[in-house]
Design a protein around this motif. Structure first.
Motif, mmCIF file in Angstrom:
data_model
loop_
_atom_site.group_PDB
_atom_site.id
_atom_site.type_symbol
_atom_site.label_atom_id
_atom_site.label_comp_id
_atom_site.label_asym_id
_atom_site.label_seq_id
_atom_site.Cartn_x
_atom_site.Cartn_y
_atom_site.Cartn_z
ATOM 1 N N LEU A 12 76.474 -16.463 14.716
ATOM 2 C CA LEU A 12 76.906 -15.095 14.442
ATOM 3 C C LEU A 12 77.708 -14.987 13.152
ATOM 4 O O LEU A 12 77.883 -13.880 12.630
ATOM 5 N N HIS A 13 78.173 -16.117 12.624
ATOM 6 C CA HIS A 13 78.873 -16.095 11.342
ATOM 7 C C HIS A 13 77.898 -15.947 10.169
ATOM 8 O O HIS A 13 78.326 -15.688 9.045
ATOM 9 N N GLU A 14 76.615 -16.144 10.444
ATOM 10 C CA GLU A 14 75.587 -15.927 9.428
ATOM 11 C C GLU A 14 75.045 -14.509 9.587
ATOM 12 O O GLU A 14 74.463 -14.172 10.621
ATOM 13 N N ILE A 15 75.245 -13.680 8.580
ATOM 14 C CA ILE A 15 74.774 -12.292 8.621
ATOM 15 C C ILE A 15 73.330 -12.273 8.118
ATOM 16 O O ILE A 15 73.046 -12.666 6.986
ATOM 17 N N ARG A 16 72.419 -11.815 8.993
ATOM 18 C CA ARG A 16 70.997 -11.827 8.668
ATOM 19 C C ARG A 16 70.388 -10.440 8.800
ATOM 20 O O ARG A 16 70.904 -9.586 9.539
ATOM 21 N N ALA A 17 69.287 -10.236 8.072
ATOM 22 C CA ALA A 17 68.595 -8.942 8.097
ATOM 23 C C ALA A 17 67.760 -8.820 9.361
ATOM 24 O O ALA A 17 67.231 -9.810 9.875
ATOM 25 N N LEU A 73 68.864 -14.874 5.684
ATOM 26 C CA LEU A 73 70.315 -14.937 5.489
ATOM 27 C C LEU A 73 70.747 -13.987 4.378
ATOM 28 O O LEU A 73 70.090 -13.900 3.332
ATOM 29 N N MET A 74 71.874 -13.281 4.603
ATOM 30 C CA MET A 74 72.382 -12.363 3.591
ATOM 31 C C MET A 74 73.848 -12.636 3.238
ATOM 32 O O MET A 74 74.274 -12.336 2.128
ATOM 33 N N ALA A 75 74.611 -13.153 4.183
ATOM 34 C CA ALA A 75 76.028 -13.426 3.916
ATOM 35 C C ALA A 75 76.525 -14.434 4.946
ATOM 36 O O ALA A 75 75.892 -14.659 5.988
ATOM 37 N N LEU A 76 77.663 -15.051 4.642
ATOM 38 C CA LEU A 76 78.249 -16.062 5.525
ATOM 39 C C LEU A 76 79.738 -15.810 5.666
ATOM 40 O O LEU A 76 80.456 -15.656 4.677
ATOM 41 N N ILE A 77 80.198 -15.752 6.936
ATOM 42 C CA ILE A 77 81.619 -15.611 7.251
ATOM 43 C C ILE A 77 82.172 -17.000 7.564
ATOM 44 O O ILE A 77 81.472 -17.841 8.157
ATOM 45 N N GLU A 88 72.151 -0.725 8.387
ATOM 46 C CA GLU A 88 73.490 -1.068 7.917
ATOM 47 C C GLU A 88 73.811 -2.434 8.523
ATOM 48 O O GLU A 88 74.212 -2.546 9.677
ATOM 49 N N VAL A 89 73.586 -3.493 7.754
ATOM 50 C CA VAL A 89 73.715 -4.850 8.297
ATOM 51 C C VAL A 89 75.187 -5.138 8.583
ATOM 52 O O VAL A 89 76.007 -5.169 7.660
ATOM 53 N N PRO A 90 75.546 -5.373 9.868
ATOM 54 C CA PRO A 90 76.960 -5.549 10.206
ATOM 55 C C PRO A 90 77.362 -7.018 10.294
ATOM 56 O O PRO A 90 76.524 -7.909 10.481
ATOM 57 N N ALA A 91 78.655 -7.240 10.158
ATOM 58 C CA ALA A 91 79.216 -8.545 10.495
ATOM 59 C C ALA A 91 79.472 -8.568 11.996
ATOM 60 O O ALA A 91 79.945 -7.586 12.566
ATOM 61 N N GLU A 92 79.141 -9.686 12.658
ATOM 62 C CA GLU A 92 79.307 -9.777 14.109
ATOM 63 C C GLU A 92 80.533 -10.586 14.508
ATOM 64 O O GLU A 92 80.793 -10.761 15.696
ATOM 65 N N ARG A 93 81.283 -11.074 13.513
ATOM 66 C CA ARG A 93 82.530 -11.792 13.779
ATOM 67 C C ARG A 93 83.563 -11.372 12.739
ATOM 68 O O ARG A 93 83.229 -10.990 11.615
ATOM 69 N N ASP A 94 84.828 -11.451 13.114
ATOM 70 C CA ASP A 94 85.908 -11.241 12.164
ATOM 71 C C ASP A 94 86.043 -12.478 11.271
ATOM 72 O O ASP A 94 85.764 -13.602 11.697
ATOM 73 N N GLY A 95 86.506 -12.249 10.055
ATOM 74 C CA GLY A 95 86.749 -13.392 9.200
ATOM 75 C C GLY A 95 86.658 -13.075 7.725
ATOM 76 O O GLY A 95 86.583 -11.909 7.320
ATOM 77 N N ALA A 103 87.826 -9.617 3.443
ATOM 78 C CA ALA A 103 87.958 -9.734 4.893
ATOM 79 C C ALA A 103 87.057 -8.711 5.558
ATOM 80 O O ALA A 103 86.964 -7.560 5.117
ATOM 81 N N VAL A 104 86.369 -9.130 6.596
ATOM 82 C CA VAL A 104 85.471 -8.236 7.324
ATOM 83 C C VAL A 104 85.835 -8.270 8.803
ATOM 84 O O VAL A 104 86.328 -9.273 9.319
ATOM 85 N N LYS A 105 85.584 -7.140 9.459
ATOM 86 C CA LYS A 105 85.806 -7.038 10.892
ATOM 87 C C LYS A 105 84.468 -6.989 11.608
ATOM 88 O O LYS A 105 83.442 -6.676 11.021
ATOM 89 N N SER A 106 84.512 -7.295 12.877
ATOM 90 C CA SER A 106 83.297 -7.286 13.677
ATOM 91 C C SER A 106 82.659 -5.908 13.663
ATOM 92 O O SER A 106 83.360 -4.882 13.813
ATOM 93 N N LEU A 107 81.338 -5.864 13.468
ATOM 94 C CA LEU A 107 80.511 -4.657 13.426
ATOM 95 C C LEU A 107 80.774 -3.792 12.183
ATOM 96 O O LEU A 107 80.313 -2.644 12.127
ATOM 97 N N GLU A 108 81.480 -4.329 11.201
ATOM 98 C CA GLU A 108 81.675 -3.609 9.947
ATOM 99 C C GLU A 108 80.474 -3.867 9.032
ATOM 100 O O GLU A 108 80.025 -5.001 8.885
ATOM 101 N N ALA A 109 79.925 -2.783 8.422
ATOM 102 C CA ALA A 109 78.736 -2.909 7.571
ATOM 103 C C ALA A 109 79.081 -3.695 6.309
ATOM 104 O O ALA A 109 80.097 -3.452 5.665
#
Length: 800
Positions: A306-311, A209-213, A102-109, A327-333
């Motif tokens: 950490l704003h770059e979500i990677r596998a 890379l999978m997503a960018l915050i 479950e690839v998480p976001a590591e920063r809010d944004g 909007a995503v929160k830290s550690l949210e999949a």
């Protein structure tokens, strides 16, 4: 009273004597008379349905004749004792992915994009609407002129306002993770990258890379740290220069005192030396502040990354939980990845079978516990032996060699025990592979009723239809597909078609029509005049076949007759009247002298056609009759026999059951056709519902029958089928007017079933089915899809 009793006894004795006298005269020779298997009628349904083996406890078997109802004893040649224990079959086992993330976001944004970098190889295949450009903030490092040529083109950056004294632009490159952050050579820059939108089913690699915050705040923070680092370096330079000035003053006072003592007071002199010490400490403190700022800059760079979500693993995108702009929160999949390389096969077994499997696992654990101490002991003894050899102590050497032999024996015994335990935990996984057609040939106006494939390096696909024509298809010269090249118009609906075998001298095709007539065409010279069969059936021709040498052909029809013809002249050689009680549906030559026929009367007949007159050699009854066309192996030793949801593989010599094909519970019956591939390693079958065209591994001494392919085409039902003589493809006709070409498995695939390792037995019952879950680990060969089902075949539990 006594007279009546005496009369009764005499009457009974006379009846017994009459029966004994007449018994030898009855048809069949009476009970107990033996007869050779060649002359005895053979009933296909006279054996118990659950008798799946050709092993027998004795050399005789009792069968019932279908003709006169008498019991005859038939000797079975090559009878053996009781067969081996049957394997445990676990159907509908689930295939699951072992590794998932479950690839998480590591920063809010705010999620700027859900995308990944596109490679040059992918660019030509990805739709343009999925491609876009995106700016990324990076920490750029200045590249010395001597190293510029070693920087890859895609990493070269040129920032506005940064030039050398000769007006040439300075080169920068993105900072790496372990980069030394040197003050004065760092700048925050932006690079534009080409991305493709990420979708479910896309393949990803670890670190991709999978997503960018939104990283705006992190970039500002990093720019502040860069400026602070440069300011700290300036403070270091200022402190160094101040220290040098203080040192110069002390040196000046020292020289002055040497020339004129007492010209400088002691207070001034020692005050100047104190200033030197002070500035030295200040310089050290400034250096420490620079190092601290470097770590802060490194921290800011980490925060930016950490704003770059990677596998974290290789796999396939299974789910996406967020979209662009969310909007995503830290550690949210944000995304779920499943790795298909390592799979878990999970099935349910009965409690008693689970106990046997648990004993195997316990045996493996026990052997592992025995092996490790034995290996350690052997290592210690080997060290002892090396010490004895260095000391040249013969007594110690002899004792160490004795101990080494004993330890090696223990290790070998433990390894043998472990290998035996491992062998008992290796299971066969039977997973079907769904495949689309290799080509779809369109051209017929009505249902396709028959297909065949000719021999030769460039074979013809021949298809007949209810539109009263036979179409000839061949690959184009470019090899990019099949094209319609000839049409053979007929005066009636075409019901059957066949091509000569590879060993035949000629290359001909035989067509059978609904009006009972047959025609021969020369595929090597289609402009030559066709040859009509000299005679006709009184009903529609339903099946045709060529002999292995191509000199004779056979036709069967709705008039229940079978006719043999001379291919060269078209003259009829023989006519078997009432070969079946209903229409003949299938004809296959087992050899030049044997012809196998099947009919709608649920019978299969084997005819001896090598003599002056065809004779019935064998008869197999009690077919279910669902499968119209039943195949004969190309070595002429086996036939397929239908019984509803089961297809049996029978040997013609003795009618032994060599294996069976069975669909799972709730599946439809086999229907339409069942054919051996040219190498006899696979069998093509069809079910009574759309999408049930299956390719099976033929049963053999190494493996049981199992489904290899599920040929997927759901818009029309299969009506007919054939293999190419080289076995590279199969062809089927459908009710929706299409001819479908299917790619066959590669050589050797049918002989290599998937193997998995049992590794876990659940301690609790499944609450709904009252069975115990067991699990096996499978290395994915690349085509097994997680989420499907398979059949696990566990070695006979009683054999271990």
């Amino acid at each position: 009273m006594l007279r009546w009793l005496l009369a009764t006894v005499l009457l009974a004795g006379g009846c017994i004597a009459l029966v004994v006298f007449l018994a030898p005269q009855l048809p069949g020779g009476g009970l107990g008379r033996s007869e050779s298997p060649e002359k005895a009628p053979r009933a296909g349904g006279g054996r118990a349905k659950d008798d799946e083996s050709d092993d027998r406890a004795s050399a005789t078997v009792v069968v019932t004749s279908a003709n006169d109802g008498t019991i005859r004893i038939v000797e079975i040649k090559g009878a053996r004792g009781a067969g081996p224990a049957q394997p445990l079959i676990v159907q509908d086992a689930r295939i699951l992915a072992v590794e998932r993330q479950e690839v998480p976001a590591e920063r809010d944004g705010k999620l700027i994009c859900l995308a990944t970098e596109i490679t040059p190889e992918e660019e030509s295949t990805v739709p343009k609407e999925r491609i876009f450009w995106q700016k990324f903030g990076v920490l750029a490092v200045e590249v010395p002129r001597s190293e510029e040529q070693s920087v890859p083109l895609q990493d070269r950056l040129y920032l506005d306002g940064f030039v050398y004294a000769d007006k040439t632009r300075k080169m920068f490159r993105p900072c790496t993770e372990k980069e030394e952050l040197t003050p004065g050579h760092l700048q925050v820059a932006y690079v534009t990258k080409k991305l493709r939108k990420l979708e479910v089913g896309d393949q990803v690699k670890a670190g991709q890379l999978m997503a960018l915050i939104n990283p705006v705040l992190a970039l500002d923070e990093m720019a502040i740290k860069v400026a602070k680092l440069e300011a700290g370096e300036a403070d270091v330079r200022a402190a160094g220069k101040t220290k040098l000035e203080a040192v110069r003053r002390v040196d000046s006072m020292t020289n002055q005192l040497r020339v004129a003592p007492k010209s400088v007071t002691a207070d001034d002199y020692y005050g100047a030396k104190l200033q030197v010490a002070r500035y030295e400490e200040e310089e050290t403190a400034k250096h420490s502040l620079v190092r601290q700022t470097q770590r802060e800059l490194s921290q800011a760079l980490t925060t930016l990354r950490l704003h770059e979500i990677r596998a974290s693993i290789d796999g396939v995108v299974k789910f996406t939980y967020k979209n662009k702009g969310d909007a995503v929160k830290s550690l949210e999949a944000v995304v779920q990845i499943q790795s298909p390389s390592l799979l878990r096969v999970e099935g349910l077994v009965e409690v008693q079978d689970a106990k046997h499997i648990k004993r195997r696992l316990d045996l493996l654990a026990e052997s592992s516990r025995e092996l490790i101490p034995a290996q350690r002991e052997l290592i210690l003894i080997q060290r002892e032996l090396e010490g004895a050899k260095r000391a040249a102590n013969q007594g110690r050497i002899s004792e160490a060699l004795r101990k080494q032999a004993i330890a090696e024996g223990k290790v070998a015994a433990a390894k043998k025990k472990m290998d035996r335990a491992n062998a008992g935990l290796v299971v066969t996984v039977e997973a079907s592979r769904p495949e689309p057609p290799l080509a779809v040939l369109r051209g017929h106006l009505l249902d396709v009723t028959c297909v065949a494939v000719s021999k030769g390096p460039q074979p013809w696909i021949v298809s007949g239809s209810e539109d009263q024509r036979v179409t000839l298809w061949r690959k184009s010269k470019a090899g990019d597909g099949w094209t319609e090249q000839f049409r053979l118009y007929h005066p009636s609906v075409v019901r059957a078609v066949a091509c000569t075998a590879p060993k035949a001298a000629s290359n001909k095709v035989l067509t059978g029509m609904a009006d009972g007539r047959g025609t021969l065409f020369d595929l090597d010279d289609l402009k030559a005049e066709s040859v009509s069969l000299d005679g006709r059936h009184s009903g529609a021709i339903t099946c045709v076949a060529f002999g292995p040498d191509g000199k004779t052909c056979a036709t069967g029809g709705e008039d229940r007759a079978i006719c043999l013809w001379d291919v060269a002249t078209g003259k009829r050689l023989h006519r078997i009247v009432s070969a079946h009680k209903q229409a003949v549906s299938s004809l296959q030559f087992a050899s030049e002298k044997e012809l196998v026929s099947a009919g709608r009367d649920r019978r299969m007949q084997v005819w001896n056609v090598g003599g002056e007159k065809p004779e019935r050699a064998q008869e197999l009854e009690r077919r279910s009759g669902d499968v119209a066309v039943l195949g004969v192996s190309h070595d002429g030793k086996r036939v397929l026999f239908d019984e509803g949801r089961e297809l049996r593989v029978l040997s013609l010599d003795g009618q032994r059951i060599e294996g069976s094909l069975q669909n799972g519970p709730g599946a439809v019956n086999f229907s339409t056709l069942a054919l051996f591939a040219p190498d006899d390693a696979t069998i093509l079958t069809n079910g009574a519902a759309p999408g049930r065209l299956q390719l099976w591994r033929a049963p053999s001494a190494r493996a049981r029958a199992s489904e290899l392919r599920n040929f997927v085409w759901s818009s029309g039902q299969v009506t007919c089928g054939a293999f190419s003589p080289d076995g590279k493809f199969a062809v089927t006709g459908t009710t929706d007017h299409h001819v479908l070409v299917w790619e066959m498995p590669k050589a050797g695939e049918a002989e290599e079933p998937l193997k998995a390792q049992l590794h876990y037995v659940e301690e609790f019952l499944d609450s709904s089915l009252k069975k115990v879950p067991v699990r096996a680990q499978l290395n994915n060969p690349g085509w097994v899809i997680p989420g499907g089902t398979a059949t696990m075949v566990i070695a006979p539990l009683a054999a271990r």
